[in-house]
Design an enzyme around this catalytic site. Structure first.
Site, mmCIF file in Angstrom:
data_model
loop_
_atom_site.group_PDB
_atom_site.id
_atom_site.type_symbol
_atom_site.label_atom_id
_atom_site.label_comp_id
_atom_site.label_asym_id
_atom_site.label_seq_id
_atom_site.Cartn_x
_atom_site.Cartn_y
_atom_site.Cartn_z
ATOM 1 C CG ASP A 32 -2.153 0.848 1.043
ATOM 2 O OD1 ASP A 32 -3.254 0.261 0.898
ATOM 3 O OD2 ASP A 32 -2.032 2.096 1.014
ATOM 4 C CB THR A 123 -16.023 -2.227 -8.092
ATOM 5 O OG1 THR A 123 -16.194 -3.210 -7.074
ATOM 6 C CG2 THR A 123 -17.289 -2.129 -8.912
ATOM 7 C CG PHE A 154 -19.394 -10.875 -5.529
ATOM 8 C CD1 PHE A 154 -20.009 -9.964 -6.386
ATOM 9 C CD2 PHE A 154 -18.706 -11.938 -6.081
ATOM 10 C CE1 PHE A 154 -19.940 -10.131 -7.767
ATOM 11 C CE2 PHE A 154 -18.638 -12.115 -7.454
ATOM 12 C CZ PHE A 154 -19.254 -11.213 -8.304
ATOM 13 N NE ARG A 156 -22.666 -10.440 2.663
ATOM 14 C CZ ARG A 156 -23.390 -11.456 3.124
ATOM 15 N NH1 ARG A 156 -24.662 -11.309 3.382
ATOM 16 N NH2 ARG A 156 -22.828 -12.633 3.367
ATOM 17 C CG PHE A 254 -30.087 -6.492 -0.250
ATOM 18 C CD1 PHE A 254 -29.444 -7.534 0.395
ATOM 19 C CD2 PHE A 254 -29.402 -5.296 -0.435
ATOM 20 C CE1 PHE A 254 -28.148 -7.404 0.861
ATOM 21 C CE2 PHE A 254 -28.098 -5.150 0.019
ATOM 22 C CZ PHE A 254 -27.476 -6.212 0.669
ATOM 23 C CG LEU A 255 -38.284 -6.715 -0.382
ATOM 24 C CD1 LEU A 255 -37.866 -6.072 -1.691
ATOM 25 C CD2 LEU A 255 -39.133 -7.957 -0.644
ATOM 26 C CB CYS A 265 -19.840 -0.871 -2.584
ATOM 27 S SG CYS A 265 -18.212 -1.440 -2.089
ATOM 28 C CE LYS A 268 -16.362 2.663 -5.302
ATOM 29 N NZ LYS A 268 -16.316 1.694 -6.381
ATOM 30 C CE LYS A 328 -22.239 -3.649 5.897
ATOM 31 N NZ LYS A 328 -22.300 -4.802 5.030
HETATM 32 C C1 UDX Z 1 -22.132 -4.278 -0.905
HETATM 33 C C2 UDX Z 1 -22.458 -5.626 -1.583
HETATM 34 O O1 UDX Z 1 -23.441 -6.336 -0.805
HETATM 35 C C3 UDX Z 1 -21.199 -6.466 -1.713
HETATM 36 O O2 UDX Z 1 -21.501 -7.666 -2.413
HETATM 37 C C4 UDX Z 1 -20.161 -5.665 -2.454
HETATM 38 O O3 UDX Z 1 -18.951 -6.388 -2.534
HETATM 39 C C5 UDX Z 1 -19.899 -4.326 -1.786
HETATM 40 O O4 UDX Z 1 -21.119 -3.621 -1.636
HETATM 41 P P1 UDX Z 1 -21.654 -3.472 1.620
HETATM 42 O O5 UDX Z 1 -21.508 -2.107 1.042
HETATM 43 O O6 UDX Z 1 -20.651 -3.974 2.595
HETATM 44 O O7 UDX Z 1 -21.671 -4.576 0.423
HETATM 45 O O8 UDX Z 1 -23.072 -3.497 2.325
HETATM 46 P P2 UDX Z 1 -24.446 -4.290 2.177
HETATM 47 O O9 UDX Z 1 -24.563 -5.261 3.283
HETATM 48 O O10 UDX Z 1 -24.655 -4.765 0.792
HETATM 49 O O11 UDX Z 1 -25.476 -3.101 2.469
HETATM 50 C C6 UDX Z 1 -25.529 -1.958 1.622
HETATM 51 C C7 UDX Z 1 -26.475 -0.906 2.138
HETATM 52 O O12 UDX Z 1 -27.819 -1.289 1.899
HETATM 53 C C8 UDX Z 1 -26.379 -0.603 3.633
HETATM 54 O O13 UDX Z 1 -26.406 0.809 3.791
HETATM 55 C C9 UDX Z 1 -27.629 -1.239 4.213
HETATM 56 O O14 UDX Z 1 -28.066 -0.566 5.369
HETATM 57 C C10 UDX Z 1 -28.606 -1.077 3.057
HETATM 58 N N1 UDX Z 1 -29.702 -2.052 3.048
HETATM 59 C C11 UDX Z 1 -29.434 -3.384 2.881
HETATM 60 C C12 UDX Z 1 -31.027 -1.630 3.135
HETATM 61 O O15 UDX Z 1 -31.302 -0.430 3.259
HETATM 62 N N2 UDX Z 1 -32.031 -2.552 3.070
HETATM 63 C C13 UDX Z 1 -31.795 -3.873 2.911
HETATM 64 O O16 UDX Z 1 -32.770 -4.654 2.866
HETATM 65 C C14 UDX Z 1 -30.452 -4.308 2.827
#
Ligand code: UDX
Length: 459
Positions: A32, A123, A154, A156, A254-255, A265, A268, A328
């Site tokens: 880095d 990405t 992928f 999280r 995700f609902l 992620c 952007k 989150k």
């Molecule tokens: C995401 C992708 O899931 C992951 O596969 C990728 O590699 C990077 O981006 P991440 O940003 O760590 O991962 O968070 P994720 O758990 O996906 O949540 C994204 C956002 O969606 C959070 O702000 C969360 O609070 C929100 N969210 C998620 C909702 O508002 N409602 C949902 O039902 C699920």
């Protein structure tokens, strides 16, 4: 002989990938440009919060199989090079800034002494891998062949170790069988335990990642659009969502309606995907993502309006407790955090905001130094006229509503994540507002059982 892996870029993605590759038995060198980050990692200290990762980092740095450096030349002898540098949103537009991936390839390739495989995990806008191949071809020393492959990540945040060691799929974007075989060897353990592998070309591999994130963002904004309808009609989006999710074609994941998505992620990536579609002359294909983005941003304003409404039309001088700063739970990441965005908007409207988060305080302070920060949830709640739950950490979900009620000036809560036990809070005397749900008054335990007894007596 142990395969040596280099990981270039040691942020959330790279540090996790490096430690997990060491866990899989490889010798790993992480590179880095940030000397502070490298000093921390070399000492076995993780410079951010990620459950399960400090233990792996410490174990493998102690064992000497995982080391870190600021000198990219030291990575030259590795058998496989993983690119994990950031691709943030450009300062001058919606597209992704690919400066760092280009710099990493341009920095590494002149040091190579034998044929090499460089595997992109960052990405990137579709087409970047081909451009990087051209950069590598132009800079490769005489007699050295460099191949670029793409293997999107992928993971999280908050679950990154599990997602890296046991991914739900592996995507191998390659231009040769040799590259595919090398990557199959690296991921032997996951493949052996049944992880599906999709082998494809570079462009499709790049597209999988942005498409996955765009789909997830769309799903969240879809249910948040339904929440807007619920707010206009008195419906309850949590019931609608639950019922929708039982359809196996839709699913519950995700609902969850609420304050929407943030982080480094999803926001952007949908913008970069739109920008790239525009460059490619197919902008119409993705104009709906602008709506996805707008719906998401409207949720933040909606919470601010709700808060204003709850305190009688003006936030001026009102004491507001904000529970949550990270985008989150289970992370200290505050990049594009909806919680902090709302906290800042409330402050701009004159509220006296006190923010508390179990892990993200330092990062939050760095981004919004003028907000007031509390030492604990109880400290944030003390004397509050209104409480906002904006990041659903279990610490907040486990708060005792009666004890919390004793701390505040007014028992009013806005649950920006529809995550609290509504009845428990209402029974403790709180008025409750969720997103996409009707306002709920406190539940006053009535003398109903006595009345029933009377009726029985009469009967
Ligand atoms: C995401 C992708 O899931 C992951 O596969 C990728 O590699 C990077 O981006 P991440 O940003 O760590 O991962 O968070 P994720 O758990 O996906 O949540 C994204 C956002 O969606 C959070 O702000 C969360 O609070 C929100 N969210 C998620 C909702 O508002 N409602 C949902 O039902 C699920």
């Amino acid at each position: 002989m142990t395969t040596t892996i280099s990981v270039i870029g040691t942020g959330y993605l790279g540090a996790t990938h490096a430690a997990c590759m060491a866990e899989l038995g490889f010798a790993v060198i992480g590179v880095d440009t940030d000397p502070a980050k490298i000093a921390d990692l070399s000492a076995g200290r993780l410079p951010f919060y990620e459950p399960g990762l400090p233990e792996l980092l410490r174990a493998h740095t102690d064992a000497g199989v995982l080391r870190f450096t600021t000198s990219i030349a030291e990575a030259a002898d590795a058998d496989v090079h993983f690119l994990c540098v950031g691709t943030p949103q450009r300062a001058d537009g919606l597209g992704a800034d690919t400066t760092h991936v280009r710099a990493a390839v341009a920095g590494l390739v002149p040091h190579l002494r034998r044929d090499a495989l460089i595997v992109g995990k960052s990405t990137v806008p579709v087409g970047t891998a081909h451009e990087l191949q051209a950069v590598a071809d132009a800079l490769a020393p005489e007699g050295v062949r460099v191949e670029i492959a793409w293997n999107p990540e992928f993971l999280r945040e908050g679950r990154s170790v599990e997602d890296t060691l046991r991914p739900d799929r592996l995507v191998l974007g390659v231009t040769s069988e040799a590259a595919e075989q090398t990557l199959r060897t690296v991921y032997e353990r996951a493949i052996g335990s049944g992880t599906p592998v999709v082998v494809t070309d570079l462009v499709s591999a790049e597209l999988v990642k942005v498409s996955a994130n765009a789909f997830l963002a769309t799903k969240i904004s879809f249910i948040n659009a339904v929440a807007e309808l619920c707010e206009a009609t008195g419906g309850d989006v949590t019931d609608v969502s639950r019922a929708l999710g039982h359809d196996a074609r839709i699913g519950h994941a995700f609902l969850k309606a609420g304050l929407g998505f943030g982080g480094g992620c999803l926001p952007k990536d949908i913008r970069a995907m739109m920008a790239r579609a525009g460059e490619l002359g197919v902008d119409q294909a993705l104009t709906f993502l602008r709506e996805v983005d707008d719906i998401n941003m409207r949720r933040r304003h909606r919470v601010v309006d709700m808060a204003t409404d709850e305190v009688g039309g003006s936030l001026l001088g009102r004491r507001v407790a904000v529970l949550g700063a990270a985008f989150k739970p289970l992370t200290d990441d505050v990049r594009d955090s909806p919680a902090l965005n709302v906290a800042a908007q409330l402050q701009l409207r004159g509220a006296q905001v006190r923010v508390y988060d179990p892990q993200a305080m330092d990062n939050a302070r760095a981004v919004f130094p003028t907000l007031a920060y509390a030492d604990s949830a109880a400290d944030a709640l003390a004397g509050a006229d209104l409480v906002l739950l904006l990041t659903e950490w279990s610490e907040f979900l486990e708060l005792d509503p009666a004890q919390a009620g004793d701390l505040v000036a007014q028992r009013r809560v806005i649950d920006g994540r529809n995550a609290l036990d509504t009845d428990a809070w209402r029974r403790a005397g709180w008025s409750y507002r969720g997103l996409g749900r009707p306002r709920m008054e406190p539940i006053v335990e009535s003398a109903a059982p006595a009345a029933a007894t009377e009726l029985e007596l009469v009967g």
